[in-house]
Design a protein around this motif. Structure first.
Motif, mmCIF file in Angstrom:
data_model
loop_
_atom_site.group_PDB
_atom_site.id
_atom_site.type_symbol
_atom_site.label_atom_id
_atom_site.label_comp_id
_atom_site.label_asym_id
_atom_site.label_seq_id
_atom_site.Cartn_x
_atom_site.Cartn_y
_atom_site.Cartn_z
ATOM 1 N N ALA A 285 -3.314 10.194 10.853
ATOM 2 C CA ALA A 285 -3.590 10.365 12.284
ATOM 3 C C ALA A 285 -3.241 11.783 12.724
ATOM 4 C CB ALA A 285 -2.793 9.362 13.088
ATOM 5 N N PRO A 286 -4.119 12.437 13.496
ATOM 6 C CA PRO A 286 -3.787 13.761 14.026
ATOM 7 C C PRO A 286 -2.779 13.654 15.162
ATOM 8 C CG PRO A 286 -5.899 13.029 14.884
ATOM 9 C CD PRO A 286 -5.465 11.984 13.891
ATOM 10 N N ALA A 287 -2.109 14.753 15.451
ATOM 11 C CA ALA A 287 -1.192 14.786 16.592
ATOM 12 C C ALA A 287 -1.949 14.400 17.862
ATOM 13 C CB ALA A 287 -0.589 16.180 16.744
ATOM 14 N N GLY A 288 -1.283 13.596 18.705
ATOM 15 C CA GLY A 288 -1.888 13.160 19.950
ATOM 16 C C GLY A 288 -2.662 11.865 19.858
ATOM 17 N N CYS A 312 6.095 8.367 13.502
ATOM 18 C CA CYS A 312 5.073 8.705 14.502
ATOM 19 C C CYS A 312 5.562 9.789 15.450
ATOM 20 C CB CYS A 312 4.705 7.465 15.320
ATOM 21 S SG CYS A 312 3.528 6.381 14.528
ATOM 22 N N GLN A 313 6.760 9.619 15.929
ATOM 23 C CA GLN A 313 7.322 10.566 16.884
ATOM 24 C C GLN A 313 7.414 11.956 16.269
ATOM 25 O OE1 GLN A 313 11.548 10.186 18.161
ATOM 26 N NE2 GLN A 313 10.688 9.890 20.218
ATOM 27 N N LYS A 314 7.865 12.039 15.024
ATOM 28 C CA LYS A 314 8.029 13.332 14.362
ATOM 29 C C LYS A 314 6.690 14.008 14.084
ATOM 30 C CE LYS A 314 12.485 13.410 14.222
ATOM 31 N NZ LYS A 314 13.216 14.393 15.074
ATOM 32 N N ARG A 315 5.634 13.229 13.911
ATOM 33 C CA ARG A 315 4.310 13.797 13.633
ATOM 34 C C ARG A 315 3.506 14.050 14.913
ATOM 35 N NH1 ARG A 315 2.501 14.218 8.564
ATOM 36 N NH2 ARG A 315 0.328 14.165 9.270
ATOM 37 N N GLY A 316 4.092 13.739 16.067
ATOM 38 C CA GLY A 316 3.438 14.074 17.329
ATOM 39 C C GLY A 316 2.372 13.105 17.775
ATOM 40 N N LEU A 317 2.417 11.866 17.315
ATOM 41 C CA LEU A 317 1.465 10.874 17.798
ATOM 42 C C LEU A 317 1.820 10.469 19.224
ATOM 43 C CD1 LEU A 317 0.884 10.847 14.729
ATOM 44 C CD2 LEU A 317 0.383 8.420 14.941
ATOM 45 N N ALA A 318 0.813 9.946 19.947
ATOM 46 C CA ALA A 318 1.019 9.629 21.360
ATOM 47 C C ALA A 318 1.591 8.239 21.574
ATOM 48 C CB ALA A 318 -0.294 9.761 22.123
ATOM 49 N N GLY A 319 1.336 7.291 20.647
ATOM 50 C CA GLY A 319 1.826 5.940 20.843
ATOM 51 C C GLY A 319 1.244 4.983 19.821
ATOM 52 N N VAL A 320 1.648 3.718 19.951
ATOM 53 C CA VAL A 320 1.240 2.672 19.014
ATOM 54 C C VAL A 320 0.927 1.409 19.799
ATOM 55 C CG1 VAL A 320 1.910 1.258 17.024
ATOM 56 C CG2 VAL A 320 2.741 3.614 17.215
ATOM 57 N N VAL A 321 -0.168 0.742 19.418
ATOM 58 C CA VAL A 321 -0.548 -0.554 19.986
ATOM 59 C C VAL A 321 -0.652 -1.544 18.842
ATOM 60 C CG1 VAL A 321 -2.345 -1.828 21.210
ATOM 61 C CG2 VAL A 321 -1.806 0.527 21.882
ATOM 62 N N ILE A 322 -0.012 -2.707 18.986
ATOM 63 C CA ILE A 322 -0.002 -3.708 17.911
ATOM 64 C C ILE A 322 -0.454 -5.051 18.452
ATOM 65 C CG2 ILE A 322 1.370 -4.817 16.109
ATOM 66 C CD1 ILE A 322 3.440 -2.515 16.534
ATOM 67 N N ASP A 323 -1.551 -5.537 17.923
ATOM 68 C CA ASP A 323 -1.961 -6.920 18.203
ATOM 69 C C ASP A 323 -1.141 -7.801 17.269
ATOM 70 O OD1 ASP A 323 -3.118 -9.332 18.731
ATOM 71 O OD2 ASP A 323 -5.183 -8.618 18.573
ATOM 72 N N GLY A 324 0.105 -7.989 17.658
ATOM 73 C CA GLY A 324 1.063 -8.699 16.829
ATOM 74 C C GLY A 324 2.473 -8.371 17.265
ATOM 75 N N ALA A 325 3.400 -8.418 16.322
ATOM 76 C CA ALA A 325 4.817 -8.298 16.658
ATOM 77 C C ALA A 325 5.401 -6.967 16.188
ATOM 78 C CB ALA A 325 5.605 -9.448 16.043
ATOM 79 N N VAL A 326 6.547 -6.620 16.780
ATOM 80 C CA VAL A 326 7.296 -5.429 16.426
ATOM 81 C C VAL A 326 8.763 -5.813 16.309
ATOM 82 C CG1 VAL A 326 7.640 -4.765 18.838
ATOM 83 C CG2 VAL A 326 7.697 -3.004 17.072
ATOM 84 N N ARG A 327 9.538 -5.027 15.568
ATOM 85 C CA ARG A 327 10.976 -5.297 15.458
ATOM 86 C C ARG A 327 11.768 -4.008 15.682
ATOM 87 N NH1 ARG A 327 13.007 -6.290 9.347
ATOM 88 N NH2 ARG A 327 12.798 -4.154 8.564
ATOM 89 N N ASP A 328 13.098 -4.081 15.519
ATOM 90 C CA ASP A 328 13.992 -2.931 15.727
ATOM 91 C C ASP A 328 13.875 -2.377 17.153
ATOM 92 O OD1 ASP A 328 14.603 -3.107 12.988
ATOM 93 O OD2 ASP A 328 12.961 -1.739 12.470
ATOM 94 N N ILE A 329 13.829 -3.271 18.113
ATOM 95 C CA ILE A 329 13.547 -2.885 19.493
ATOM 96 C C ILE A 329 14.618 -1.971 20.062
ATOM 97 C CG2 ILE A 329 13.246 -3.759 21.841
ATOM 98 C CD1 ILE A 329 10.900 -4.122 19.928
ATOM 99 N N ASP A 330 15.878 -2.206 19.743
ATOM 100 C CA ASP A 330 16.938 -1.372 20.318
ATOM 101 C C ASP A 330 16.773 0.086 19.913
ATOM 102 O OD1 ASP A 330 17.414 -2.122 17.712
ATOM 103 O OD2 ASP A 330 19.580 -2.397 17.941
#
Length: 428
Positions: A285-288, A312-330
């Motif tokens: 993925a390109p930055a942004g 993602c943050q270190k590579r400059g991506l803008a965000g993530v969308v998941i049709d599903g679950a995520v962990r490590d929320i804190d």
């Protein structure tokens, strides 16, 4: 230095609001008040009569957009109190001639609107010969939304025209000054003033720009940069409204609360819990960009967590969308990185490598293609087809402006129902 005329276009549906905005515009330095076409269609000639009665010393423009019956419509507007009547420049010459005769009879001026004219320079010269008093270089709202520019049209027609030239279409405090430098005699501003929360202050800014144009021309932006800038100014509800209440991804929540993202989609199809392709996509993925992951609808196992988010943050991506679950929320919340998901679970899957990157996917009820624009905030996430991104971004900004003015009127003591005349406009 010549005095440039500021005309404020009242393109509203509600007469009581139009009168108030007109009053505030005049206080800010407007010269002419226009009963816009939507207002005339909504209220008829009463719109012109009300403006004439309320502002007896002001020039009133009736934007009739006459296409036929030139005499009848000029007479209607003139008798209602209009000083200037607008006709479509591409009306037949017979209509133009009749409108000119009627305007002479009733003591009005005739303004010809070049909207949608195929040969604006040639038609302008013909209109001058036919006796039209003012030519308007006008790019309509729907045309503005796809990137057409009224200043380009002004440049096309200005040379060789000896009657006053007006310019209209999406002008603001910067481009209004540029219009003066391009030779406009009349600058017509609609939404930037009429939809402002502080109409008087906005009119004053335009007035200052007309009286003292900036030496620097507006900088042309990279299209993607301009789209991103526009999307970051508006909310996902603004965007959904601009798309006729479409585009929303269902069931998502912002893991980090009040964060904002906008970027082009890099799509990932995986199977519940298989985090190989989602992680591999970070490097592609390109930055942004925004990663959009279809976790096969699984909310019992997460294909995403803190380490992927950090990458993602270190590579400059803008965000993530998941049709599903995520962990490590804190940990993710501590980063304040835009992550949108359907559920939170501690379970991780295995990196099996199934799935695909940058293929069409279905995510949260919407089909998403690589390169589509994804915008997310605390209200949710919307997808905008790549080919409509600029148009939708511009329309969303207009929605935001409209809401800003309505919000101000509610603060002054009105209600949403009163402002919008809700009962009157309910579908019968």
């Amino acid at each position: 230095m010549r005095k440039i005329t500021l005309q404020v276009a009242l393109d509203l549906l509600e007469l009581h609001r139009a009168v108030q905005i007109a009053q505030e515009s005049l206080a800010g330095g407007a010269d002419w008040i226009e009963a816009g076409t939507p207002l005339i269609k909504s209220e008829g000639m009463q719109a012109v009569r009300a403006l004439r009665e309320k502002f007896p010393d002001s020039v009133i423009v009736a934007d009739m957009k006459i296409a036929d019956t030139g005499t009848m419509e000029v007479e209607m507007a003139a008798k209602a109190g209009a000083d200037i009547v607008c006709i479509l420049a591409d009306a037949d010459d017979a209509v133009i001639k009749e409108a000119v005769r009627a305007s002479r009879l009733y003591g009005t001026r005739l303004m010809a609107d070049l909207i949608n004219v195929r040969d604006p320079a040639g038609r302008s010269r013909t209109l001058e010969e036919l006796g039209v008093d003012i030519i308007v270089a006008h790019v309509g709202i729907d045309q503005q939304m796809i990137g057409k520019d009224s200043l380009d049209l002004l440049r096309t027609i200005r040379e060789g025209i000896h009657i006053p030239v007006a310019v209209a279409g999406g002008l603001d405090a910067v481009t209004a000054g540029e219009a003066v430098k391009q030779g406009a005699d009349i600058v017509i501003v609609g939404g930037w003033i009429a939809r402002s929360a502080d109409v008087t202050a906005s009119a004053k800014k335009i007035r200052q720009s007309l009286d003292s144009p900036s030496a620097a021309a507006p900088e042309k932006k990279n299209p993607d940069d301009e789209i991103h800038e526009l999307f970051m100014q508006v909310s996902t509800p603004n965007i959904s409204d601009a798309m006729h209440r479409k585009g929303a991804l269902f069931g998502l929540v912002s893991v980090c609360g009040n964060v904002k993202m906008a970027g082009k989609a890099v799509t990932v199809q995986t199977f519940a819990g298989d985090w190989a392709k989602p992680v591999e996509a970070i490097e592609k993925a390109p930055a942004g960009a925004v990663l959009v992951i279809n976790n096969d609808g699984g909310i019992h196992v997460a294909p995403w967590g803190e380490l992927a988010t950090l990458s993602c943050q270190k590579r400059g991506l803008a965000g993530v969308v998941i049709d599903g679950a995520v962990r490590d929320i804190d940990d993710i919340r501590a980063m304040k990185f835009p992550v949108f998901a359907k559920a939170i679970v501690p379970n991780a899957g295995e990196p099996k490598g199934m799935g695909e990157i940058n293929a069409e996917i279905r995510c949260c009820g919407q089909y998403i293609h690589p390169g589509d624009w994804i915008v997310g905030d605390e209200s949710g996430v919307v997808v905008i087809p790549a080919e409509r991104a600029y148009e939708v971004a511009r329309r969303a900004l207009e929605v935001k402006k409209t809401e800003a003015r309505i919000r101000e009127e509610i603060r002054r003591g009105s209600t949403l129902s009163e402002v919008t005349e809700l009962i009157k406009w309910e579908k019968k």
